[in-house]
Design a protein around this motif. Structure first.
Motif, PDB file in Angstrom:
ATOM      1  N   ALA A   1       5.347 -42.764 -42.055  1.00  0.00           N
ATOM      2  CA  ALA A   1       6.547 -44.181 -42.713  1.00  0.00           C
ATOM      3  C   ALA A   1       7.320 -45.441 -41.591  1.00  0.00           C
ATOM      4  O   ALA A   1       7.235 -46.606 -42.155  1.00  0.00           O
ATOM      5  CB  ALA A   1       7.718 -43.284 -43.556  1.00  0.00           C
ATOM      6  N   GLN A   2       7.100 -44.823 -40.449  1.00  0.00           N
ATOM      7  CA  GLN A   2       8.343 -45.410 -39.512  1.00  0.00           C
ATOM      8  C   GLN A   2       6.501 -46.437 -38.703  1.00  0.00           C
ATOM      9  O   GLN A   2       7.627 -47.711 -39.056  1.00  0.00           O
ATOM     10  CB  GLN A   2       8.688 -44.628 -37.378  1.00  0.00           C
ATOM     11  N   GLU A   3       5.415 -46.458 -38.674  1.00  0.00           N
ATOM     12  CA  GLU A   3       4.977 -47.019 -38.483  1.00  0.00           C
ATOM     13  C   GLU A   3       4.605 -48.159 -39.692  1.00  0.00           C
ATOM     14  O   GLU A   3       4.161 -49.726 -39.208  1.00  0.00           O
ATOM     15  CB  GLU A   3       3.407 -46.852 -38.078  1.00  0.00           C
ATOM     16  N   MET A   4       4.688 -47.709 -40.852  1.00  0.00           N
ATOM     17  CA  MET A   4       4.780 -47.760 -42.291  1.00  0.00           C
ATOM     18  C   MET A   4       5.862 -49.432 -42.017  1.00  0.00           C
ATOM     19  O   MET A   4       5.865 -50.722 -42.375  1.00  0.00           O
ATOM     20  CB  MET A   4       4.910 -47.857 -43.619  1.00  0.00           C
ATOM     21  N   LYS A   5       6.715 -48.976 -41.880  1.00  0.00           N
ATOM     22  CA  LYS A   5       8.002 -49.850 -41.398  1.00  0.00           C
ATOM     23  C   LYS A   5       8.009 -50.889 -40.571  1.00  0.00           C
ATOM     24  O   LYS A   5       8.322 -52.606 -40.575  1.00  0.00           O
ATOM     25  CB  LYS A   5       9.417 -49.368 -40.941  1.00  0.00           C
ATOM     26  N   CYS A   6       7.382 -50.480 -38.666  1.00  0.00           N
ATOM     27  CA  CYS A   6       6.828 -51.831 -38.430  1.00  0.00           C
ATOM     28  C   CYS A   6       5.897 -52.910 -38.817  1.00  0.00           C
ATOM     29  O   CYS A   6       5.781 -53.790 -38.899  1.00  0.00           O
ATOM     30  CB  CYS A   6       6.295 -50.855 -37.194  1.00  0.00           C
ATOM     31  N   LEU A   7       4.984 -52.274 -39.916  1.00  0.00           N
ATOM     32  CA  LEU A   7       3.777 -53.349 -40.487  1.00  0.00           C
ATOM     33  C   LEU A   7       3.908 -53.952 -41.475  1.00  0.00           C
ATOM     34  O   LEU A   7       3.626 -55.210 -41.108  1.00  0.00           O
ATOM     35  CB  LEU A   7       2.677 -52.024 -41.371  1.00  0.00           C
ATOM     36  N   MET A   8       5.321 -53.590 -42.293  1.00  0.00           N
ATOM     37  CA  MET A   8       5.827 -54.683 -43.408  1.00  0.00           C
ATOM     38  C   MET A   8       5.990 -55.937 -43.284  1.00  0.00           C
ATOM     39  O   MET A   8       5.656 -57.075 -43.645  1.00  0.00           O
ATOM     40  CB  MET A   8       6.705 -54.050 -44.034  1.00  0.00           C
ATOM     41  N   PRO A   9       6.591 -56.368 -41.494  1.00  0.00           N
ATOM     42  CA  PRO A   9       6.974 -57.477 -40.968  1.00  0.00           C
ATOM     43  C   PRO A   9       5.785 -58.442 -40.633  1.00  0.00           C
ATOM     44  O   PRO A   9       5.939 -59.761 -40.735  1.00  0.00           O
ATOM     45  CB  PRO A   9       7.844 -57.619 -40.158  1.00  0.00           C
ATOM     46  N   GLU A  10       4.803 -57.498 -40.186  1.00  0.00           N
ATOM     47  CA  GLU A  10       3.633 -58.153 -39.772  1.00  0.00           C
ATOM     48  C   GLU A  10       2.726 -58.685 -41.195  1.00  0.00           C
ATOM     49  O   GLU A  10       1.828 -59.476 -41.175  1.00  0.00           O
ATOM     50  CB  GLU A  10       2.399 -57.183 -39.165  1.00  0.00           C
ATOM     51  N   THR A  11       2.511 -58.220 -42.251  1.00  0.00           N
ATOM     52  CA  THR A  11       2.100 -58.233 -43.432  1.00  0.00           C
ATOM     53  C   THR A  11       2.018 -59.755 -43.771  1.00  0.00           C
ATOM     54  O   THR A  11       1.224 -61.322 -44.689  1.00  0.00           O
ATOM     55  CB  THR A  11       1.859 -57.816 -44.919  1.00  0.00           C
ATOM     56  N   LEU A  12       3.451 -60.025 -43.577  1.00  0.00           N
ATOM     57  CA  LEU A  12       4.223 -61.225 -44.098  1.00  0.00           C
ATOM     58  C   LEU A  12       3.375 -62.688 -43.203  1.00  0.00           C
ATOM     59  O   LEU A  12       3.453 -63.771 -43.492  1.00  0.00           O
ATOM     60  CB  LEU A  12       5.685 -61.397 -44.348  1.00  0.00           C
ATOM     61  N   LYS A  13       3.399 -62.332 -41.979  1.00  0.00           N
ATOM     62  CA  LYS A  13       2.573 -63.264 -40.613  1.00  0.00           C
ATOM     63  C   LYS A  13       0.801 -63.892 -40.981  1.00  0.00           C
ATOM     64  O   LYS A  13       1.414 -64.011 -40.409  1.00  0.00           O
ATOM     65  CB  LYS A  13       3.575 -63.025 -39.551  1.00  0.00           C
ATOM     66  N   TRP A  14       0.474 -62.582 -41.886  1.00  0.00           N
ATOM     67  CA  TRP A  14      -1.123 -62.615 -41.927  1.00  0.00           C
ATOM     68  C   TRP A  14      -1.462 -63.287 -42.783  1.00  0.00           C
ATOM     69  O   TRP A  14      -0.818 -63.848 -43.763  1.00  0.00           O
ATOM     70  CB  TRP A  14      -1.306 -61.407 -41.963  1.00  0.00           C
TER      71      TRP A  14
END
Length: 230
Positions: free
Chosen positions: A84-97
Motif C-alpha cells: 500500500a505504501q508503494e501504491m501511494k507513491c505511485l499514484m502521483p506519478e501516474t498523473l505525470k505519465w
C-alpha cells in the motif's frame, strides 16, 4: 467502462478505472486495444485481487494471464506495487505519465516492505538487498516473499540479494546494466520469482524472462502452473 474512459481521456481528462483484476483486462480487452492503447490515452487501469486473490470465487475471478495480455499492447505501461505504501507513491506519478498504465495490485493487507522516503519512479527498479551470487528478482506482492526467502538463506550463511521491479513494462534495463559484476564478469545465477498464485507462465511472460536473461547472461529456474490451468 473502458469506452467511456477513452472518451473522457480524449477530452483532456486523466481517467482511472478500477475492478477485480480479470474484469478491467480480459472483459475490456477489445476496448483497451482499440480505444485506449491505440490512441495512447492517459487512462490508468487499476486492478485488485490479481492472480488467485479471489480464489474461492473460482476461475471467473482469477487473473493468471493478465500480464501476458497487457504486455501485448505496445503503448501500455505495467506497474505492480509491492504494498500500500508503494501504491501511494505511485499514484502521483501516474498523473505525470503520458499514456495508458495498468496497475496490478494484490487483494490488500500485504506486508509493507517499501520505504516511503525513497524516491519512486515508473520504470525504475528498487534494490531491497544488495545483489549477491544468488539474487532474487521479483515484482508486486512477490517481492515480500523474495525478502522472506533471502532472510532464510541469510540465516543459513548464504547471502542473497533481492531486486524489486515494480514496473514490469518497461523493465529497468539501466539497473540491470549497472551491475556488470553480475551481468558479465561473474555471471551469477539469477532466479526470477514466479508464483502460481500470482501469474501463470505464458508466452509473454516467457518473453519477459528471455529479455531479462539476455541481459543477465545467466540461467532462470522457475516453478509455475501448467499452461492448461488444471
Amino acid at each position: 467502462m473502458a469506452g467511456l474512459a477513452s472518451g473522457l481521456a480524449l477530452k483532456g481528462f486523466h481517467v482511472f478505472i478500477y475492478s477485480i483484476a480479470n474484469f478491467p483486462t480480459f472483459r475490456c480487452a477489445e476496448q483497451i486495444r482499440n480505444d485506449i492503447d491505440y490512441h495512447s490515452l492517459p487512462v490508468t487501469i487499476v486492478s485488485v485481487g490479481s492472480g488467485l486473490g479471489y480464489g474461492n470465487l473460482g476461475y471467473t475471478h482469477h487473473s493468471l494471464q493478465d500480464y501476458a495480455l497487457m504486455r501485448s499492447f505496445p503503448n501500455m505501461t505495467i506497474v505492480s506495487p509491492s504494498d500500500a505504501q508503494e501504491m501511494k507513491c505511485l499514484m502521483p506519478e501516474t498523473l505525470k505519465w503520458n499514456g495508458p498504465i495498468y496497475i496490478r495490485m494484490g487483494k490488500g493487507g500485504d506486508p509493507v516492505i517499501s520505504d516511503k522516503n525513497k524516491e519512486f519512479g515508473i520504470g525504475k527498479g528498487v534494490i531491497l538487498n544488495p545483489p549477491e551470487k544468488i539474487t532474487l528478482i521479483a515484482s508486486g506482492i512477490m517481492s515480500a516473499k523474495a525478502i522472506e526467502a533471502a532472510n532464510i538463506l541469510g540465516a543459513k550463511g548464504i547471502p542473497c540479494g533481492v531486486v524489486h521491479f515494480p514496473t514490469i513494462k518497461p523493465i529497468d534495463v539501466e539497473m540491470l546494466l549497472r551491475y556488470p559484476s553480475i551481468l558479465y564478469e561473474l555471471i551469477f545465477p539469477c532466479y526470477i520469482c514466479i508464483d502460481p498464485k500470482v501469474h501463470g507462465i505464458s508466452i509473454e511472460q516467457r518473453g519477459l524472462a528471455v529479455e531479462v536473461l539476455q541481459l543477465l547472461r545467466s540461467l532462470v529456474k522457475d516453478r509455475y502452473f501448467n499452461e492448461a490451468y488444471t
